[in-house]
Design a protein around this motif. Structure first.
Motif, PDB file in Angstrom:
ATOM      1  N   ARG A 163       0.836  -1.213   0.000  1.00  0.00           N
ATOM      2  CA  ARG A 163       0.000   0.000   0.000  1.00  0.00           C
ATOM      3  C   ARG A 163       0.867   1.257   0.000  1.00  0.00           C
ATOM      4  O   ARG A 163       0.584   2.233  -0.716  1.00  0.00           O
ATOM      5  CB  ARG A 163      -0.923  -0.003   1.214  1.00  0.00           C
ATOM      6  CG  ARG A 163      -2.079  -0.951   1.078  1.00  0.00           C
ATOM      7  CD  ARG A 163      -2.981  -0.900   2.293  1.00  0.00           C
ATOM      8  NE  ARG A 163      -4.071  -1.841   2.143  1.00  0.00           N
ATOM      9  CZ  ARG A 163      -4.757  -2.338   3.140  1.00  0.00           C
ATOM     10  NH1 ARG A 163      -4.474  -1.993   4.391  1.00  0.00           N
ATOM     11  NH2 ARG A 163      -5.737  -3.181   2.912  1.00  0.00           N
ATOM     12  N   ARG A 164       1.923   1.239   0.818  1.00  0.00           N
ATOM     13  CA  ARG A 164       2.825   2.387   0.883  1.00  0.00           C
ATOM     14  C   ARG A 164       3.489   2.613  -0.469  1.00  0.00           C
ATOM     15  O   ARG A 164       3.552   3.746  -0.963  1.00  0.00           O
ATOM     16  CB  ARG A 164       3.867   2.160   1.986  1.00  0.00           C
ATOM     17  CG  ARG A 164       4.736   3.356   2.241  1.00  0.00           C
ATOM     18  CD  ARG A 164       5.668   3.221   3.454  1.00  0.00           C
ATOM     19  NE  ARG A 164       6.342   1.937   3.535  1.00  0.00           N
ATOM     20  CZ  ARG A 164       6.106   1.000   4.469  1.00  0.00           C
ATOM     21  NH1 ARG A 164       5.200   1.217   5.410  1.00  0.00           N
ATOM     22  NH2 ARG A 164       6.766  -0.133   4.473  1.00  0.00           N
ATOM     23  N   GLU A 165       3.956   1.527  -1.082  1.00  0.00           N
ATOM     24  CA  GLU A 165       4.589   1.644  -2.402  1.00  0.00           C
ATOM     25  C   GLU A 165       3.585   2.142  -3.444  1.00  0.00           C
ATOM     26  O   GLU A 165       3.940   2.939  -4.332  1.00  0.00           O
ATOM     27  CB  GLU A 165       5.159   0.286  -2.838  1.00  0.00           C
ATOM     28  CG  GLU A 165       6.301  -0.220  -1.976  1.00  0.00           C
ATOM     29  CD  GLU A 165       7.557   0.619  -2.114  1.00  0.00           C
ATOM     30  OE1 GLU A 165       7.802   1.146  -3.211  1.00  0.00           O
ATOM     31  OE2 GLU A 165       8.280   0.740  -1.110  1.00  0.00           O
ATOM     32  N   ALA A 166       2.327   1.706  -3.341  1.00  0.00           N
ATOM     33  CA  ALA A 166       1.296   2.157  -4.291  1.00  0.00           C
ATOM     34  C   ALA A 166       1.034   3.651  -4.119  1.00  0.00           C
ATOM     35  O   ALA A 166       0.896   4.391  -5.113  1.00  0.00           O
ATOM     36  CB  ALA A 166       0.013   1.350  -4.101  1.00  0.00           C
ATOM     37  N   ARG A 167       0.967   4.105  -2.851  1.00  0.00           N
ATOM     38  CA  ARG A 167       0.760   5.542  -2.606  1.00  0.00           C
ATOM     39  C   ARG A 167       1.921   6.350  -3.172  1.00  0.00           C
ATOM     40  O   ARG A 167       1.735   7.400  -3.794  1.00  0.00           O
ATOM     41  CB  ARG A 167       0.612   5.814  -1.109  1.00  0.00           C
ATOM     42  CG  ARG A 167      -0.760   5.492  -0.558  1.00  0.00           C
ATOM     43  CD  ARG A 167      -0.960   6.078   0.838  1.00  0.00           C
ATOM     44  NE  ARG A 167       0.045   5.648   1.805  1.00  0.00           N
ATOM     45  CZ  ARG A 167      -0.049   4.556   2.585  1.00  0.00           C
ATOM     46  NH1 ARG A 167      -1.118   3.799   2.510  1.00  0.00           N
ATOM     47  NH2 ARG A 167       0.912   4.257   3.430  1.00  0.00           N
ATOM     48  N   ILE A 168       3.132   5.869  -2.977  1.00  0.00           N
ATOM     49  CA  ILE A 168       4.312   6.566  -3.510  1.00  0.00           C
ATOM     50  C   ILE A 168       4.257   6.600  -5.030  1.00  0.00           C
ATOM     51  O   ILE A 168       4.541   7.627  -5.663  1.00  0.00           O
ATOM     52  CB  ILE A 168       5.609   5.890  -2.997  1.00  0.00           C
ATOM     53  CG1 ILE A 168       5.758   6.122  -1.504  1.00  0.00           C
ATOM     54  CG2 ILE A 168       6.828   6.386  -3.756  1.00  0.00           C
ATOM     55  CD1 ILE A 168       6.873   5.314  -0.858  1.00  0.00           C
ATOM     56  N   ALA A 169       3.854   5.486  -5.629  1.00  0.00           N
ATOM     57  CA  ALA A 169       3.770   5.426  -7.095  1.00  0.00           C
ATOM     58  C   ALA A 169       2.705   6.373  -7.618  1.00  0.00           C
ATOM     59  O   ALA A 169       2.905   7.056  -8.640  1.00  0.00           O
ATOM     60  CB  ALA A 169       3.481   3.987  -7.539  1.00  0.00           C
ATOM     61  N   VAL A 170       1.559   6.453  -6.926  1.00  0.00           N
ATOM     62  CA  VAL A 170       0.492   7.362  -7.353  1.00  0.00           C
ATOM     63  C   VAL A 170       0.977   8.805  -7.245  1.00  0.00           C
ATOM     64  O   VAL A 170       0.763   9.628  -8.149  1.00  0.00           O
ATOM     65  CB  VAL A 170      -0.789   7.125  -6.516  1.00  0.00           C
ATOM     66  CG1 VAL A 170      -1.796   8.255  -6.709  1.00  0.00           C
ATOM     67  CG2 VAL A 170      -1.393   5.794  -6.875  1.00  0.00           C
ATOM     68  N   ARG A 171       1.637   9.133  -6.155  1.00  0.00           N
ATOM     69  CA  ARG A 171       2.161  10.501  -5.997  1.00  0.00           C
ATOM     70  C   ARG A 171       3.199  10.814  -7.063  1.00  0.00           C
ATOM     71  O   ARG A 171       3.216  11.905  -7.638  1.00  0.00           O
ATOM     72  CB  ARG A 171       2.780  10.670  -4.605  1.00  0.00           C
ATOM     73  CG  ARG A 171       1.762  11.010  -3.561  1.00  0.00           C
ATOM     74  CD  ARG A 171       2.424  11.460  -2.254  1.00  0.00           C
ATOM     75  NE  ARG A 171       1.892  10.590  -1.218  1.00  0.00           N
ATOM     76  CZ  ARG A 171       2.582   9.909  -0.326  1.00  0.00           C
ATOM     77  NH1 ARG A 171       3.884   9.999  -0.298  1.00  0.00           N
ATOM     78  NH2 ARG A 171       1.991   9.163   0.557  1.00  0.00           N
ATOM     79  N   SER A 172       4.051   9.871  -7.340  1.00  0.00           N
ATOM     80  CA  SER A 172       5.091  10.087  -8.361  1.00  0.00           C
ATOM     81  C   SER A 172       4.457  10.289  -9.727  1.00  0.00           C
ATOM     82  O   SER A 172       4.891  11.146 -10.517  1.00  0.00           O
ATOM     83  CB  SER A 172       6.049   8.905  -8.413  1.00  0.00           C
ATOM     84  OG  SER A 172       6.744   8.789  -7.209  1.00  0.00           O
ATOM     85  N   ALA A 173       3.421   9.508 -10.019  1.00  0.00           N
ATOM     86  CA  ALA A 173       2.750   9.634 -11.319  1.00  0.00           C
ATOM     87  C   ALA A 173       2.052  10.981 -11.444  1.00  0.00           C
ATOM     88  O   ALA A 173       2.105  11.635 -12.493  1.00  0.00           O
ATOM     89  CB  ALA A 173       1.757   8.490 -11.503  1.00  0.00           C
ATOM     90  N   SER A 174       1.394  11.415 -10.367  1.00  0.00           N
ATOM     91  CA  SER A 174       0.698  12.709 -10.448  1.00  0.00           C
ATOM     92  C   SER A 174       1.701  13.849 -10.516  1.00  0.00           C
ATOM     93  O   SER A 174       1.474  14.847 -11.202  1.00  0.00           O
ATOM     94  CB  SER A 174      -0.252  12.894  -9.259  1.00  0.00           C
ATOM     95  OG  SER A 174       0.477  13.021  -8.067  1.00  0.00           O
ATOM     96  N   THR A 175       2.818  13.722  -9.865  1.00  0.00           N
ATOM     97  CA  THR A 175       3.874  14.737  -9.944  1.00  0.00           C
ATOM     98  C   THR A 175       4.467  14.767 -11.351  1.00  0.00           C
ATOM     99  O   THR A 175       4.725  15.840 -11.913  1.00  0.00           O
ATOM    100  CB  THR A 175       4.979  14.444  -8.907  1.00  0.00           C
ATOM    101  OG1 THR A 175       4.412  14.397  -7.632  1.00  0.00           O
ATOM    102  CG2 THR A 175       6.046  15.526  -8.935  1.00  0.00           C
ATOM    103  N   ALA A 176       4.627  13.620 -11.935  1.00  0.00           N
ATOM    104  CA  ALA A 176       5.198  13.521 -13.294  1.00  0.00           C
ATOM    105  C   ALA A 176       4.262  14.133 -14.310  1.00  0.00           C
ATOM    106  O   ALA A 176       4.710  14.751 -15.288  1.00  0.00           O
ATOM    107  CB  ALA A 176       5.479  12.074 -13.639  1.00  0.00           C
TER     108      ALA A 176
END
Length: 181
Positions: A163-176
């Motif tokens: 879940r933590r990795e998914a949240r980080i990935a979602v944040r990274s994608a939205s930042t990108a």
């Protein structure tokens, strides 16, 4: 193995080793008493495996050999739990064949056989305790529960990490997506 356990197992197994040795060497002295029991067991043995011996003296010797070997295993602490169960299994037909107090008319013989049956019941209880004894180590039930709990915690940690990795990935994608270019 603690000294008390070692001593208790050796004491408990002693009667099986000695009587098994005597019965193996001279099965004829028990044939008359064992014949009614072996006659009832023989058809079941033949049904289980046709080449299994069903002669009374052969079955007495087989039982005696099992008692000696399982008794020695119990005394030495090698496979002591299965050995105790095997000895408990051999004790039942020996008691039924050797001490049928319900058939005695003589009160002295009846009393003597009742005492032997009670002695064998006591031995059976000791064997059941030996079969259940884990030597101070955790039993199978505890180890299984412990493993299940450990596995459950490992899965929970893996889910939290995912879940933590998914949240980080979602944040990274939205930042990108917000970056120019």
């Amino acid at each position: 193995m603690t000294p008390v356990r070692s001593l208790a197992r050796a004491m408990l197994s002693g009667i099986f080793v000695v009587s098994g040795y005597r019965n193996f060497r001279a099965p004829g002295r028990l044939s008359a008493a064992a014949k009614p029991v072996t006659d009832k067991v023989a058809p079941m043995l033949k049904k289980a495996h046709p080449s299994f011996p069903t002669e009374t003296e052969t079955l007495i010797r087989l039982n005696a050999a099992v008692q000696v070997s399982a008794g020695l295993m119990l005394a030495t602490g090698r496979f002591s739990r299965p050995a105790a169960l095997v000895l408990a299994g051999t004790l039942v037909p020996v008691t039924v064949a050797g001490h049928p107090f319900w058939k005695n008319d003589d009160p002295i013989a009846k009393n003597n056989n009742q005492i032997h049956v009670l002695k064998n019941i006591g031995l059976l209880g000791g064997l059941l305790l030996a079969a259940a004894d884990t030597g101070g180590k955790p039993g199978l039930r505890w180890r299984t529960g412990h493993r299940i709990g450990h596995s459950r915690r490992s899965v929970q940690r893996a889910v939290r990490t995912a879940r933590r990795e998914a949240r980080i990935a979602v944040r990274s994608a939205s930042t990108a997506r917000r970056l120019p270019g």
